[in-house]
Design a protein around this motif. Structure first.
Motif, PDB file in Angstrom:
ATOM      1  N   ALA A 176       0.822  -1.207   0.000  1.00 27.87           N
ATOM      2  CA  ALA A 176       0.000   0.000   0.000  1.00 27.87           C
ATOM      3  C   ALA A 176       0.860   1.263   0.000  1.00 27.87           C
ATOM      4  CB  ALA A 176      -0.924   0.000   1.212  1.00 27.87           C
ATOM      5  N   GLY A 177       2.001   1.224   0.726  1.00 34.52           N
ATOM      6  CA  GLY A 177       2.890   2.389   0.770  1.00 34.52           C
ATOM      7  C   GLY A 177       3.493   2.708  -0.583  1.00 34.52           C
ATOM      8  N   ILE A 178       3.877   1.676  -1.317  1.00 32.10           N
ATOM      9  CA  ILE A 178       4.415   1.887  -2.665  1.00 32.10           C
ATOM     10  C   ILE A 178       3.354   2.511  -3.566  1.00 32.10           C
ATOM     11  CG2 ILE A 178       5.268   0.700  -4.735  1.00 32.10           C
ATOM     12  CD1 ILE A 178       6.558  -1.367  -2.802  1.00 32.10           C
ATOM     13  N   ILE A 179       2.130   1.996  -3.464  1.00 26.53           N
ATOM     14  CA  ILE A 179       1.015   2.553  -4.254  1.00 26.53           C
ATOM     15  C   ILE A 179       0.771   4.012  -3.889  1.00 26.53           C
ATOM     16  CG2 ILE A 179      -1.488   2.411  -4.628  1.00 26.53           C
ATOM     17  CD1 ILE A 179      -1.180  -0.651  -4.316  1.00 26.53           C
ATOM     18  N   ASN A 180       0.847   4.314  -2.591  1.00 29.66           N
ATOM     19  CA  ASN A 180       0.614   5.679  -2.132  1.00 29.66           C
ATOM     20  C   ASN A 180       1.624   6.666  -2.714  1.00 29.66           C
ATOM     21  OD1 ASN A 180      -0.720   7.620  -0.237  1.00 29.66           O
ATOM     22  ND2 ASN A 180       1.328   7.666   0.649  1.00 29.66           N
ATOM     23  N   VAL A 181       2.896   6.299  -2.684  1.00 31.17           N
ATOM     24  CA  VAL A 181       3.946   7.184  -3.208  1.00 31.17           C
ATOM     25  C   VAL A 181       3.783   7.396  -4.711  1.00 31.17           C
ATOM     26  CG1 VAL A 181       6.427   7.407  -3.600  1.00 31.17           C
ATOM     27  CG2 VAL A 181       5.591   6.604  -1.384  1.00 31.17           C
ATOM     28  N   ILE A 182       3.519   6.314  -5.441  1.00 33.44           N
ATOM     29  CA  ILE A 182       3.340   6.427  -6.898  1.00 33.44           C
ATOM     30  C   ILE A 182       2.154   7.334  -7.233  1.00 33.44           C
ATOM     31  CG2 ILE A 182       2.720   5.141  -8.987  1.00 33.44           C
ATOM     32  CD1 ILE A 182       4.288   2.756  -7.796  1.00 33.44           C
ATOM     33  N   LEU A 183       1.034   7.138  -6.527  1.00 32.12           N
ATOM     34  CA  LEU A 183      -0.152   7.954  -6.789  1.00 32.12           C
ATOM     35  C   LEU A 183       0.063   9.408  -6.374  1.00 32.12           C
ATOM     36  CD1 LEU A 183      -3.052   5.548  -5.756  1.00 32.12           C
ATOM     37  CD2 LEU A 183      -2.327   6.183  -8.065  1.00 32.12           C
ATOM     38  N   ASN A 184       0.795   9.622  -5.274  1.00 35.10           N
ATOM     39  CA  ASN A 184       1.126  10.994  -4.873  1.00 35.10           C
ATOM     40  C   ASN A 184       1.815  11.745  -6.007  1.00 35.10           C
ATOM     41  OD1 ASN A 184       0.321  11.828  -2.281  1.00 35.10           O
ATOM     42  ND2 ASN A 184       1.850  10.538  -1.316  1.00 35.10           N
ATOM     43  N   LEU A 185       2.864  11.143  -6.541  1.00 32.96           N
ATOM     44  CA  LEU A 185       3.638  11.780  -7.603  1.00 32.96           C
ATOM     45  C   LEU A 185       2.800  11.952  -8.874  1.00 32.96           C
ATOM     46  CD1 LEU A 185       6.986   9.843  -7.049  1.00 32.96           C
ATOM     47  CD2 LEU A 185       6.487  12.206  -6.398  1.00 32.96           C
ATOM     48  N   PHE A 186       1.973  10.950  -9.187  1.00 34.45           N
ATOM     49  CA  PHE A 186       1.150  11.019 -10.390  1.00 34.45           C
ATOM     50  C   PHE A 186       0.105  12.130 -10.291  1.00 34.45           C
ATOM     51  CE2 PHE A 186      -2.777   9.646 -12.601  1.00 34.45           C
ATOM     52  CZ  PHE A 186      -2.305   9.719 -13.915  1.00 34.45           C
ATOM     53  N   ILE A 189       2.249  15.777  -9.705  1.00 34.04           N
ATOM     54  CA  ILE A 189       3.154  16.218 -10.768  1.00 34.04           C
ATOM     55  C   ILE A 189       2.506  16.087 -12.146  1.00 34.04           C
ATOM     56  CG2 ILE A 189       5.384  15.824 -11.882  1.00 34.04           C
ATOM     57  CD1 ILE A 189       6.432  14.830  -9.186  1.00 34.04           C
ATOM     58  N   ALA A 190       1.908  14.930 -12.418  1.00 34.67           N
ATOM     59  CA  ALA A 190       1.348  14.700 -13.759  1.00 34.67           C
ATOM     60  C   ALA A 190       0.001  15.384 -13.943  1.00 34.67           C
ATOM     61  CB  ALA A 190       1.204  13.197 -14.016  1.00 34.67           C
ATOM     62  N   LEU A 191      -0.862  15.323 -12.922  1.00 32.22           N
ATOM     63  CA  LEU A 191      -2.209  15.892 -13.053  1.00 32.22           C
ATOM     64  C   LEU A 191      -2.311  17.292 -12.445  1.00 32.22           C
ATOM     65  CD1 LEU A 191      -4.481  12.782 -12.310  1.00 32.22           C
ATOM     66  CD2 LEU A 191      -3.542  13.583 -14.491  1.00 32.22           C
ATOM     67  N   HIS A 192      -1.230  17.786 -11.847  1.00 33.46           N
ATOM     68  CA  HIS A 192      -1.174  19.147 -11.271  1.00 33.46           C
ATOM     69  C   HIS A 192      -2.249  19.367 -10.196  1.00 33.46           C
ATOM     70  CE1 HIS A 192       1.675  20.058 -14.437  1.00 33.46           C
ATOM     71  NE2 HIS A 192       0.798  19.637 -15.336  1.00 33.46           N
ATOM     72  N   MET A 193      -2.527  18.327  -9.420  1.00 32.57           N
ATOM     73  CA  MET A 193      -3.457  18.460  -8.303  1.00 32.57           C
ATOM     74  C   MET A 193      -2.697  18.938  -7.063  1.00 32.57           C
ATOM     75  SD  MET A 193      -5.565  14.887  -8.951  1.00 32.57           S
ATOM     76  CE  MET A 193      -6.813  15.145  -7.700  1.00 32.57           C
TER      77      MET A 193
END
Length: 450
Positions: A176-186, A189-193
């Protein structure tokens, strides 16, 4: 009952190795949970700005205030399951497991309503600055929308901990932690949220860990297995969970009141001081959960040995846990102070933010082991079924003293250092009071030899 490979026999044999085998995965699991929030802090601090950093950080005390009462119920679940497991009482184990899951569902629904509707008014009441208010409110609303999975995970993990299974929750949180970090960055950074992106990432990752814990419970053997159709409140078990867990939860909630008052006092110094306080608090959090693993260990080991009537082992459990928590608290606190500059740059590159954070780290981390000692003593009393007494002592000694400190000592000298000194003073006094209470309680059990 047949012993499982991931179970720890808490009632027989040497204790130190078993306590460490129990505590280390739990420690790592708690650190991963903290990384959920730390990832939020780091991402918003570097990619959104200091205001977003302050917004996310300023919600912590308030979120804890709202959820701690119900998280306290999971303490009751842990104690009951461990006690019945030590006594090999299969019917009561099954009833407690199904009552625990129903309790978590009902609690989470209440928290969703309260958290979403009351977040902004409570943030205003805390004196949250206007420039971070809307972002903080948005973060809280999304976080509380995910409360059902957060509560189910906490209650499910309490059941697993009761039999010594701390490894599987670690594996679940790692994923879950790996998923959290990936989604944070996505999202950021990618969606500018902004803060909404990191909040969504946290909730989605918690869905994963919740699903995995529930799946484990549904595959457990015998009385520990969760049967969805049997989920209901067994009145006698519910009231026992409440009797043990409510004082623990109330203690956590009222502790949060004092922390909310401290956060409000920090807010009066502006958003930069708030950001520094947030960064330091996150680093301290890693030390706290490392120490808290020994509180949880003490709770489970004491409860099982109490159920098995192995009273002679209970005091030895406390002695070992106190030694471990002191070593971990002192060691990790000194490391945090030594490497504070490098650690704080992970959260922010603003020199003012780092300066405010450094002030807090030196005061808190040098004395944090006192907090660990205080909590570990509480673990012994709760494991023996005493929950109201440690609650009263904690509220009077730690929480009450901090509130008095804010309105007296801090009022006379309104500096952040004076504010932060309220923590070590309250920890030391309360730990001494808890030790006295335990020594009185243990007279009921004459075989409690170290």
């Amino acid at each position: 009952m047949k012993k499982m490979s991931y179970e720890i026999d808490m009632c027989h044999g040497p204790l130190l190795g078993k306590i460490l085998i129990f505590a280390i995965p739990l420690m790592l699991s708690s650190i991963l949970q903290l990384l959920f929030n730390a990832a939020d802090i780091v991402v918003v601090g570097h990619y959104v700005g200091s205001q977003a950093l302050a917004a996310v950080g300023s919600t912590g005390a308030l979120i804890n205030l709202l959820i701690n009462v119900f998280i306290g119920f999971s303490v009751g679940v842990n104690v009951l399951v461990a006690r019945y497991y030590g006594a090999q009482d299969e019917q009561n184990i099954s009833d407690t497991v199904h009552t625990a899951i129903m309790t978590s569902l009902l609690s989470s629904l209440l928290l969703v309503v309260v958290g979403i509707s009351a977040s902004k008014p409570l943030l205003v009441l805390m004196g949250t600055p206007e420039d971070v208010l809307n972002q903080a409110s948005l973060y809280m609303k999304i976080y509380f929308a995910g409360m059902p999975v957060i509560m189910l995970y906490n209650f499910g993990s309490a059941i697993l901990r009761a039999i010594g299974d701390t490894k599987r929750p670690l594996y679940f949180l790692l994923l879950a932690g790996i998923i959290n970090v990936i989604l944070n960055l996505f999202f950021v950074i990618a969606l500018h949220m902004g803060v909404e992106g990191v909040a969504l990432a946290t909730v989605i990752s918690q869905v994963v860990s919740c699903f995995l814990v529930l799946r484990s419970l549904m595959r457990m053997p015998g009385a520990l297995r969760l049967h969805p159709r049997q989920i209901k409140l067994h009145k006698s078990k519910f009231f026992k969970i409440v009797r043990i867990g409510l004082p623990a939860g109330m203690q956590g909630a009222i502790f949060s009141v004092s922390n909310v008052l401290i956060q409000s006092s920090v807010n009066s110094f502006g958003s930069i001081a708030m950001a520094g306080n947030t960064a330091s608090s996150n680093i301290e959090g890693f030390i706290y959960v490392a120490m808290n693993a020994f509180y949880q260990s003490n709770l489970s080991f004491t409860s099982q040995n109490y159920g098995a009537k192995q009273f002679k082992r209970i005091n030895r459990v406390l002695c070992i846990c106190l030694a471990c928590v002191t070593v971990v608290g002192l060691g990790s606190g000194l490391l945090a102070i030594t490497f504070s500059d490098a650690l704080l740059h992970i959260y922010s590159s603003d020199p003012e933010v780092i300066s405010y954070a450094s002030l807090r780290i030196v005061i808190i981390c040098s004395s944090y082991f006192l907090c660990g000692i205080m909590d570990t003593l509480v673990g012994s009393m709760r494991g023996l079924g005493y929950s109201i007494l440690p609650m009263i002592v904690s509220l009077t000694g730690a929480c009450g003293l901090r509130i008095v400190w804010i309105f007296t000592v801090f009022a006379l000298d309104r500096s952040l250092s004076v504010l932060y000194y309220s923590y070590p003073v309250s920890w030391a006094i309360t730990a001494a009071a808890h030790l006295l209470c335990f020594l009185i309680i243990r007279r009921k059990y004459p075989k409690l030899d170290c």
